[in-house]
Scaffold this motif. Structure first.
Motif, mmCIF file in Angstrom:
data_model
loop_
_atom_site.group_PDB
_atom_site.id
_atom_site.type_symbol
_atom_site.label_atom_id
_atom_site.label_comp_id
_atom_site.label_asym_id
_atom_site.label_seq_id
_atom_site.Cartn_x
_atom_site.Cartn_y
_atom_site.Cartn_z
ATOM 1 N N GLN A 169 -9.292 -14.981 3.887
ATOM 2 C CA GLN A 169 -10.025 -15.797 2.907
ATOM 3 C C GLN A 169 -10.160 -14.834 1.664
ATOM 4 O OE1 GLN A 169 -11.361 -14.842 5.710
ATOM 5 N NE2 GLN A 169 -13.061 -13.705 5.471
ATOM 6 N N ASN A 170 -9.974 -13.599 1.901
ATOM 7 C CA ASN A 170 -9.673 -12.563 0.633
ATOM 8 C C ASN A 170 -8.203 -12.289 0.347
ATOM 9 O OD1 ASN A 170 -12.627 -11.943 0.665
ATOM 10 N ND2 ASN A 170 -12.430 -10.757 2.637
ATOM 11 N N GLY A 171 -7.430 -13.017 0.837
ATOM 12 C CA GLY A 171 -6.110 -12.815 0.312
ATOM 13 C C GLY A 171 -5.245 -11.688 1.152
ATOM 14 N N ILE A 172 -6.109 -11.098 2.069
ATOM 15 C CA ILE A 172 -5.706 -10.090 2.699
ATOM 16 C C ILE A 172 -4.882 -10.149 3.943
ATOM 17 C CG2 ILE A 172 -6.393 -7.762 3.463
ATOM 18 C CD1 ILE A 172 -8.579 -8.007 1.351
ATOM 19 N N ALA A 173 -3.768 -9.526 4.108
ATOM 20 C CA ALA A 173 -3.291 -9.383 5.431
ATOM 21 C C ALA A 173 -3.055 -7.861 5.657
ATOM 22 C CB ALA A 173 -1.726 -9.973 5.366
ATOM 23 N N GLU A 174 -3.455 -7.498 7.048
ATOM 24 C CA GLU A 174 -3.485 -5.977 7.312
ATOM 25 C C GLU A 174 -2.481 -5.783 8.544
ATOM 26 O OE1 GLU A 174 -7.854 -4.267 5.937
ATOM 27 O OE2 GLU A 174 -7.604 -5.576 7.774
ATOM 28 N N PHE A 175 -1.980 -4.904 8.453
ATOM 29 C CA PHE A 175 -0.900 -4.437 9.734
ATOM 30 C C PHE A 175 -0.783 -2.932 10.001
ATOM 31 C CE2 PHE A 175 1.860 -4.488 6.226
ATOM 32 C CZ PHE A 175 2.834 -3.706 6.457
ATOM 33 N N ARG A 176 -0.621 -2.437 11.247
ATOM 34 C CA ARG A 176 -0.163 -1.102 11.216
ATOM 35 C C ARG A 176 1.255 -0.911 11.677
ATOM 36 N NH1 ARG A 176 -2.672 3.484 12.143
ATOM 37 N NH2 ARG A 176 -1.783 4.808 13.756
ATOM 38 N N GLY A 177 1.800 -0.038 10.878
ATOM 39 C CA GLY A 177 3.209 0.053 11.060
ATOM 40 C C GLY A 177 3.744 1.687 10.777
ATOM 41 N N PHE A 178 5.100 1.862 10.856
ATOM 42 C CA PHE A 178 5.649 3.170 10.338
ATOM 43 C C PHE A 178 5.626 3.227 8.935
ATOM 44 C CE2 PHE A 178 7.255 2.457 14.792
ATOM 45 C CZ PHE A 178 7.122 3.643 15.295
ATOM 46 N N PHE A 179 5.485 4.560 8.521
ATOM 47 C CA PHE A 179 5.470 4.905 7.189
ATOM 48 C C PHE A 179 6.947 4.645 6.532
ATOM 49 C CE2 PHE A 179 2.075 7.622 8.284
ATOM 50 C CZ PHE A 179 0.901 6.962 7.517
ATOM 51 N N GLY A 180 6.933 4.104 5.415
ATOM 52 C CA GLY A 180 8.329 3.896 4.705
ATOM 53 C C GLY A 180 8.081 2.782 3.698
ATOM 54 N N THR A 181 9.680 2.364 3.283
ATOM 55 C CA THR A 181 9.442 1.337 2.311
ATOM 56 C C THR A 181 9.747 -0.173 2.705
ATOM 57 O OG1 THR A 181 10.260 2.908 0.704
ATOM 58 C CG2 THR A 181 10.904 0.568 0.276
ATOM 59 N N TYR A 182 8.989 -0.995 2.580
ATOM 60 C CA TYR A 182 9.147 -2.510 3.202
ATOM 61 C C TYR A 182 9.762 -3.203 2.124
ATOM 62 C CZ TYR A 182 6.421 -0.896 7.442
ATOM 63 O OH TYR A 182 5.930 -0.091 8.417
ATOM 64 N N ASP A 183 10.276 -4.214 2.726
ATOM 65 C CA ASP A 183 10.413 -5.628 1.991
ATOM 66 C C ASP A 183 9.262 -6.548 2.499
ATOM 67 O OD1 ASP A 183 12.675 -4.757 0.838
ATOM 68 O OD2 ASP A 183 14.013 -6.249 2.143
ATOM 69 N N VAL A 184 8.597 -7.020 1.537
ATOM 70 C CA VAL A 184 7.487 -7.933 1.879
ATOM 71 C C VAL A 184 7.907 -9.357 1.245
ATOM 72 C CG1 VAL A 184 5.061 -8.644 1.558
ATOM 73 C CG2 VAL A 184 5.770 -6.389 1.714
ATOM 74 N N ASP A 185 8.215 -10.227 2.140
ATOM 75 C CA ASP A 185 8.488 -11.633 1.657
ATOM 76 C C ASP A 185 7.274 -12.426 1.625
ATOM 77 O OD1 ASP A 185 11.263 -11.038 1.742
ATOM 78 O OD2 ASP A 185 11.482 -11.397 3.803
ATOM 79 N N VAL A 186 7.075 -13.079 0.274
ATOM 80 C CA VAL A 186 5.921 -13.898 0.476
ATOM 81 C C VAL A 186 6.279 -15.537 0.287
ATOM 82 C CG1 VAL A 186 3.886 -14.411 -0.884
ATOM 83 C CG2 VAL A 186 4.557 -12.020 -0.679
ATOM 84 N N PHE A 187 5.820 -16.429 1.236
ATOM 85 C CA PHE A 187 6.321 -17.666 1.083
ATOM 86 C C PHE A 187 5.252 -18.508 0.606
ATOM 87 C CE2 PHE A 187 8.340 -15.501 4.632
ATOM 88 C CZ PHE A 187 9.635 -15.897 4.384
#
Length: 464
Positions: A419-437
């Protein structure tokens, strides 16, 4: 093909069985598997991963609930590379094309050859330009750096001062005059490469070369001088010290430890410590008996307790570490031999990746049979330390390395904003492609989530 003339098959004619060799190299790990695996897993979870947050806002700045995201790690913050000395160095153009493809597929760091002997064989005629005359295993530095920049690879400079690789025209100069020549070299390199390199190795193998009587490294203030000069010309760059000091030899009583501590106490501006990890089994062997003795002595370096002890000791100096010039030997040409090399590589890389002080690892020679040969008593091809066979097909070690970074130590997945427009996740440090649909449209943004970064959150504003 160049490089294979020095390859010596006789060195594999030993009395030890494959099973005996495997036992020697892997038994210390098998005997401590539970403890070692736990330290590796805990270290990776604690030091290589973080909690990340992506917030999606609409055009008016309001949180967008229920938006689908897909995150995919594209480039590790942890640098893992190799030397790039064979770039465009093969006689067969198809091999050059394949090497270019393989390097960017497997590595995100490249060691670029700045050996002064080959950078400037004739005084005043440096070989930086990519169209410079060819010297085997010494591609021009512009060629290497441009390839890296085109393919998202970070180049590192190896190295500014290396007494063994002083050009013939400078070897016998009085030390004050030699230092003036070095200053000119530093200035030229700074003008061309400042801001383009991951790091600069300032000085290499002081301890080893002092033992062999080299002049410049025998000067008592050589490290202080080299880093002061480097800081003058490379004021904002990461400056490294490098030594032929395998991790498992190291503790707080080792000469390399004391050399660094002494210079840090004097205020020398060292940013990073490089620890070479060349396992040169068989490099100087001429008989099966000599080679067998090398194998037996080399097993010491596969003991996880020894590796961790060295890393823990050097980490007390308070500087980040790099495991450089890695060579993992292969003790023959069978699948079983390749599998042991792969298993050793997996163990060593997992330990290094898990340790909080280690920031990067650099392999040395990647294609089999193209290593350097100093003379008949030092033939690196005998070691069979490549990750790729002579025809550039991947050995099991290469596939293992790729699996570690592309699969085992990889993060990707689908999420939906709250509801706050937030997605949280745990992952390896680095550069990500974030696809928004949204509404059958896909928008992709690159976002870097990095260690030691205070705020690993990102805001993406969309027109919904």
């Amino acid at each position: 093909m160049k490089g294979m003339l020095s390859f010596t098959k006789a060195t594999v004619l030993i009395m030890l069985t494959k099973s005996e060799i495997r036992t020697m190299y892997m038994r210390p790990y098998e005997n401590s598997r539970e403890e070692t695996d736990k330290r590796i897993a805990d270290g990776i979870e604690t030091h290589r991963k973080g909690n990340f947050r992506v917030q999606i806002l609409d055009a008016e700045g309001n949180p967008a609930q229920g938006v689908r995201l897909y995150v995919n790690l594209k480039d590790h913050a942890f640098r893992h590379g190799a030397n790039i000395f064979m770039l465009d160095e093969f006689e067969d153009p198809d091999y050059n094309t394949e090497f270019r493809r393989l390097f960017k597929e497997y590595f995100n760091l490249a060691t670029v050859p700045f050996f002064w002997t080959d950078n400037e064989r004739e005084e005043g005629k440096p070989r930086y330009d990519k169209n410079s005359p060819k010297i085997y295993r010494r591609p021009p530095t512009d060629l290497c750096v441009e390839y890296c920049e085109e393919n998202g690879i970070l180049p590192k400079l190896h190295c500014l001062v290396y007494d063994e690789w002083t050009p013939d025209w400078a070897k016998d100069l009085p030390i004050p005059e030699l230092k003036k020549k070095y200053e000119k070299r530093f200035r030229e390199i700074a003008e061309r490469y400042c801001g383009r390199m991951y790091e600069f190795e300032v000085i290499n193998e002081v301890i080893r070369l002092r033992g062999e009587g080299y002049r410049l490294v025998s000067e008592p203030d050589v490290i202080e001088w080299a880093f002061a000069l480097a800081r003058e010309y490379f004021p904002s760059e990461t400056l490294c010290i490098n030594e032929a000091a395998i991790t498992t030899w190291l503790d707080c009583n080792h000469p390399y430890y004391h050399l660094i501590k002494e210079n840090l106490d004097k205020g020398v501006s060292i940013d990073k410590i490089v620890l070479q990890n060349q396992q040169y089994t068989g490099v100087a062997s001429h008989t099966p008996e000599e080679y067998e003795r090398d194998i037996i002595s080399g097993a010491y370096h596969s003991n996880p307790a020894n590796i961790y002890r060295g890393l823990d000791s050097m980490a007390t100096l308070g500087l980040p570490l790099e495991i450089g010039e890695v060579t993992v030997p292969t003790f023959g040409e069978t699948d079983e031999d390749e599998q042991l090399q792969a298993d050793m590589l997996k163990l060593w890389y997992s330990i290094w990746f898990s340790h909080p002080a280690v920031e990067s690892v650099g392999y040395w020679n990647t294609p089999e049979g193209y290593a350097h040969t100093f003379h008949d008593n030092w033939v690196e091809n005998r070691v069979r330390g490549g990750l790729f066979r002579h025809d550039l097909t991947p050995k099991k070690s290469a596939l293992t390395l790729k699996k570690l970074f592309d699969e085992d130590w990889h993060t990707e997945g689908a999420f939906v904003t709250d509801q706050n427009g937030i997605a949280e996740f745990r992952g390896f440090f680095g550069t990500y492609d974030v696809d928004v649909f949204t509404d059958e449209r896909k928008t992709t943004q690159k976002i870097a989530f990095l260690p030691k970064q205070q705020d690993n959150s990102a805001v993406i504003t969309l027109t919904l």
